[in-house]
Design a protein around this motif. Sequence first.
Motif, PDB file in Angstrom:
ATOM      1  N   PRO A   7       0.842  -1.203   0.000  1.00 46.36           N
ATOM      2  CA  PRO A   7       0.000   0.000   0.000  1.00 46.36           C
ATOM      3  C   PRO A   7       0.874   1.249   0.000  1.00 46.36           C
ATOM      4  CG  PRO A   7       0.038  -1.000   2.164  1.00 46.36           C
ATOM      5  CD  PRO A   7       0.757  -1.943   1.236  1.00 46.36           C
ATOM      6  N   ILE A   8       0.544   2.173  -0.882  1.00 42.55           N
ATOM      7  CA  ILE A   8       1.276   3.431  -0.958  1.00 42.55           C
ATOM      8  C   ILE A   8       0.293   4.551  -0.670  1.00 42.55           C
ATOM      9  CG2 ILE A   8       2.543   5.001  -2.448  1.00 42.55           C
ATOM     10  CD1 ILE A   8       3.656   2.599  -3.899  1.00 42.55           C
ATOM     11  N   CYS A   9       0.584   5.328   0.348  1.00 41.42           N
ATOM     12  CA  CYS A   9      -0.274   6.439   0.752  1.00 41.42           C
ATOM     13  C   CYS A   9       0.412   7.743   0.375  1.00 41.42           C
ATOM     14  CB  CYS A   9      -0.519   6.405   2.251  1.00 41.42           C
ATOM     15  SG  CYS A   9      -1.215   4.854   2.824  1.00 41.42           S
ATOM     16  N   VAL A  10      -0.331   8.650  -0.224  1.00 46.24           N
ATOM     17  CA  VAL A  10       0.205   9.942  -0.649  1.00 46.24           C
ATOM     18  C   VAL A  10      -0.607  11.040   0.031  1.00 46.24           C
ATOM     19  CG1 VAL A  10       0.637  11.464  -2.593  1.00 46.24           C
ATOM     20  CG2 VAL A  10       0.904   9.003  -2.876  1.00 46.24           C
ATOM     21  N   GLN A  11       0.096  12.024   0.580  1.00 45.15           N
ATOM     22  CA  GLN A  11      -0.549  13.166   1.220  1.00 45.15           C
ATOM     23  C   GLN A  11      -0.012  14.423   0.547  1.00 45.15           C
ATOM     24  OE1 GLN A  11       0.399  13.591   5.348  1.00 45.15           O
ATOM     25  NE2 GLN A  11      -1.032  15.251   5.659  1.00 45.15           N
ATOM     26  N   CYS A  12      -0.829  15.097  -0.212  1.00 46.51           N
ATOM     27  CA  CYS A  12      -0.405  16.310  -0.907  1.00 46.51           C
ATOM     28  C   CYS A  12      -0.967  17.540  -0.205  1.00 46.51           C
ATOM     29  CB  CYS A  12      -0.864  16.284  -2.358  1.00 46.51           C
ATOM     30  SG  CYS A  12       0.014  15.065  -3.339  1.00 46.51           S
ATOM     31  N   GLY A  13      -0.302  18.669  -0.426  1.00 45.39           N
ATOM     32  CA  GLY A  13      -0.740  19.919   0.180  1.00 45.39           C
ATOM     33  C   GLY A  13      -0.051  20.219   1.492  1.00 45.39           C
ATOM     34  N   THR A  14       0.911  19.412   1.870  1.00 45.90           N
ATOM     35  CA  THR A  14       1.628  19.655   3.118  1.00 45.90           C
ATOM     36  C   THR A  14       2.758  20.656   2.883  1.00 45.90           C
ATOM     37  OG1 THR A  14       2.850  18.598   4.903  1.00 45.90           O
ATOM     38  CG2 THR A  14       3.173  17.677   2.742  1.00 45.90           C
ATOM     39  N   ARG A  15       3.176  21.349   3.903  1.00 48.75           N
ATOM     40  CA  ARG A  15       4.260  22.323   3.773  1.00 48.75           C
ATOM     41  C   ARG A  15       5.535  21.852   4.472  1.00 48.75           C
ATOM     42  NH1 ARG A  15       2.421  27.462   2.109  1.00 48.75           N
ATOM     43  NH2 ARG A  15       0.158  27.539   1.987  1.00 48.75           N
ATOM     44  N   SER A  16       5.617  20.559   4.792  1.00 45.53           N
ATOM     45  CA  SER A  16       6.782  20.073   5.529  1.00 45.53           C
ATOM     46  C   SER A  16       7.979  19.768   4.638  1.00 45.53           C
ATOM     47  CB  SER A  16       6.405  18.821   6.331  1.00 45.53           C
ATOM     48  OG  SER A  16       6.031  17.776   5.457  1.00 45.53           O
ATOM     49  N   ASN A  17       7.811  19.824   3.310  1.00 41.64           N
ATOM     50  CA  ASN A  17       8.944  19.630   2.411  1.00 41.64           C
ATOM     51  C   ASN A  17       8.724  20.449   1.142  1.00 41.64           C
ATOM     52  OD1 ASN A  17       7.092  18.165   0.949  1.00 41.64           O
ATOM     53  ND2 ASN A  17       7.969  16.184   1.407  1.00 41.64           N
ATOM     54  N   PRO A  18       9.770  20.676   0.329  1.00 37.39           N
ATOM     55  CA  PRO A  18       9.648  21.559  -0.839  1.00 37.39           C
ATOM     56  C   PRO A  18       8.667  21.070  -1.900  1.00 37.39           C
ATOM     57  CG  PRO A  18      11.956  21.219  -0.292  1.00 37.39           C
ATOM     58  CD  PRO A  18      11.159  20.286   0.568  1.00 37.39           C
ATOM     59  N   CYS A  19       8.520  19.755  -2.089  1.00 39.68           N
ATOM     60  CA  CYS A  19       7.624  19.269  -3.149  1.00 39.68           C
ATOM     61  C   CYS A  19       6.161  19.262  -2.713  1.00 39.68           C
ATOM     62  CB  CYS A  19       8.059  17.890  -3.621  1.00 39.68           C
ATOM     63  SG  CYS A  19       7.775  16.575  -2.449  1.00 39.68           S
ATOM     64  N   ARG A  20       5.890  19.536  -1.450  1.00 35.86           N
ATOM     65  CA  ARG A  20       4.535  19.641  -0.885  1.00 35.86           C
ATOM     66  C   ARG A  20       3.739  18.336  -0.978  1.00 35.86           C
ATOM     67  NH1 ARG A  20       3.858  25.071   0.288  1.00 35.86           N
ATOM     68  NH2 ARG A  20       4.901  26.486  -1.114  1.00 35.86           N
ATOM     69  N   CYS A  21       4.416  17.213  -1.126  1.00 36.63           N
ATOM     70  CA  CYS A  21       3.767  15.906  -1.103  1.00 36.63           C
ATOM     71  C   CYS A  21       4.570  14.975  -0.205  1.00 36.63           C
ATOM     72  CB  CYS A  21       3.670  15.294  -2.493  1.00 36.63           C
ATOM     73  SG  CYS A  21       2.329  15.963  -3.461  1.00 36.63           S
ATOM     74  N   LYS A  22       3.860  14.129   0.520  1.00 39.17           N
ATOM     75  CA  LYS A  22       4.505  13.137   1.377  1.00 39.17           C
ATOM     76  C   LYS A  22       4.082  11.747   0.902  1.00 39.17           C
ATOM     77  CE  LYS A  22       4.555  13.760   5.831  1.00 39.17           C
ATOM     78  NZ  LYS A  22       4.162  14.006   7.220  1.00 39.17           N
ATOM     79  N   GLY A  29       3.394   5.142   8.183  1.00 38.68           N
ATOM     80  CA  GLY A  29       2.352   5.327   9.195  1.00 38.68           C
ATOM     81  C   GLY A  29       1.254   4.292   9.059  1.00 38.68           C
ATOM     82  N   PHE A  30       0.847   4.003   7.804  1.00 33.18           N
ATOM     83  CA  PHE A  30      -0.176   2.984   7.583  1.00 33.18           C
ATOM     84  C   PHE A  30       0.321   1.605   7.999  1.00 33.18           C
ATOM     85  CE2 PHE A  30      -1.997  -0.349   4.917  1.00 33.18           C
ATOM     86  CZ  PHE A  30      -3.327  -0.248   5.289  1.00 33.18           C
ATOM     87  N   LEU A  31       1.566   1.279   7.674  1.00 38.83           N
ATOM     88  CA  LEU A  31       2.114  -0.031   8.065  1.00 38.83           C
ATOM     89  C   LEU A  31       2.221  -0.155   9.581  1.00 38.83           C
ATOM     90  CD1 LEU A  31       4.824  -0.443   5.290  1.00 38.83           C
ATOM     91  CD2 LEU A  31       2.575  -1.533   5.407  1.00 38.83           C
ATOM     92  N   ALA A  32       2.621   0.934  10.259  1.00 45.27           N
ATOM     93  CA  ALA A  32       2.681   0.922  11.725  1.00 45.27           C
ATOM     94  C   ALA A  32       1.286   0.809  12.317  1.00 45.27           C
ATOM     95  CB  ALA A  32       3.371   2.183  12.231  1.00 45.27           C
ATOM     96  N   PHE A  33       0.317   1.493  11.702  1.00 47.30           N
ATOM     97  CA  PHE A  33      -1.080   1.395  12.131  1.00 47.30           C
ATOM     98  C   PHE A  33      -1.577  -0.043  12.035  1.00 47.30           C
ATOM     99  CE2 PHE A  33      -5.419   1.007  10.505  1.00 47.30           C
ATOM    100  CZ  PHE A  33      -6.145   1.522  11.558  1.00 47.30           C
ATOM    101  N   ALA A  34      -1.294  -0.697  10.908  1.00 44.67           N
ATOM    102  CA  ALA A  34      -1.759  -2.076  10.714  1.00 44.67           C
ATOM    103  C   ALA A  34      -1.113  -3.027  11.724  1.00 44.67           C
ATOM    104  CB  ALA A  34      -1.452  -2.531   9.291  1.00 44.67           C
ATOM    105  N   ALA A  35       0.179  -2.847  11.977  1.00 42.97           N
ATOM    106  CA  ALA A  35       0.867  -3.713  12.947  1.00 42.97           C
ATOM    107  C   ALA A  35       0.309  -3.509  14.355  1.00 42.97           C
ATOM    108  CB  ALA A  35       2.371  -3.435  12.922  1.00 42.97           C
ATOM    109  N   ALA A  36       0.081  -2.258  14.734  1.00 40.79           N
ATOM    110  CA  ALA A  36      -0.467  -1.981  16.061  1.00 40.79           C
ATOM    111  C   ALA A  36      -1.902  -2.487  16.174  1.00 40.79           C
ATOM    112  CB  ALA A  36      -0.408  -0.482  16.357  1.00 40.79           C
ATOM    113  N   ALA A  37      -2.671  -2.353  15.099  1.00 42.74           N
ATOM    114  CA  ALA A  37      -4.067  -2.788  15.132  1.00 42.74           C
ATOM    115  C   ALA A  37      -4.179  -4.306  15.289  1.00 42.74           C
ATOM    116  CB  ALA A  37      -4.778  -2.341  13.862  1.00 42.74           C
ATOM    117  N   ILE A  38      -3.281  -5.044  14.669  1.00 45.06           N
ATOM    118  CA  ILE A  38      -3.307  -6.504  14.790  1.00 45.06           C
ATOM    119  C   ILE A  38      -3.143  -6.927  16.242  1.00 45.06           C
ATOM    120  CG2 ILE A  38      -1.981  -8.589  14.244  1.00 45.06           C
ATOM    121  CD1 ILE A  38      -1.525  -7.378  11.452  1.00 45.06           C
ATOM    122  N   VAL A  39      -2.357  -6.197  16.987  1.00 41.15           N
ATOM    123  CA  VAL A  39      -2.126  -6.525  18.394  1.00 41.15           C
ATOM    124  C   VAL A  39      -3.205  -5.927  19.302  1.00 41.15           C
ATOM    125  CG1 VAL A  39      -0.519  -6.215  20.324  1.00 41.15           C
ATOM    126  CG2 VAL A  39       0.359  -6.717  18.040  1.00 41.15           C
TER     127      VAL A  39
END
Length: 76
Positions: A7-22, A29-39
């Motif tokens: 799974p690839i998650c894209v977040q656009c419109g952010t100002r935390s880097n020059p290209c404005r996409c994360k 974050g999604f992979l960490a969410f899935a691992a934590a949710a399983i437990v």
Amino acid sequence: MVGIGIPICVQCGTRSNPCRCKVVGPTLGFLAFAAAAIVEWPIGAFVYCFKHMKGRRIMAHPATVVYPSVTKAIPI
């Protein structure tokens, strides 16, 4: 043949880097969410049987704490 996609998650419109996409932060974050949710979700469901609010907090932890903290920690 069936391939397993990552799974690839894209977040656009952010100002935390020059290209404005994360891409890396939300994806990890999604992979960490899935691992934590399983437990945490089975544990939260068990605790919910005895203490409703505590069980809800446990089951909400991956979405309210894990995903946002990992996503914000990685600026790209």
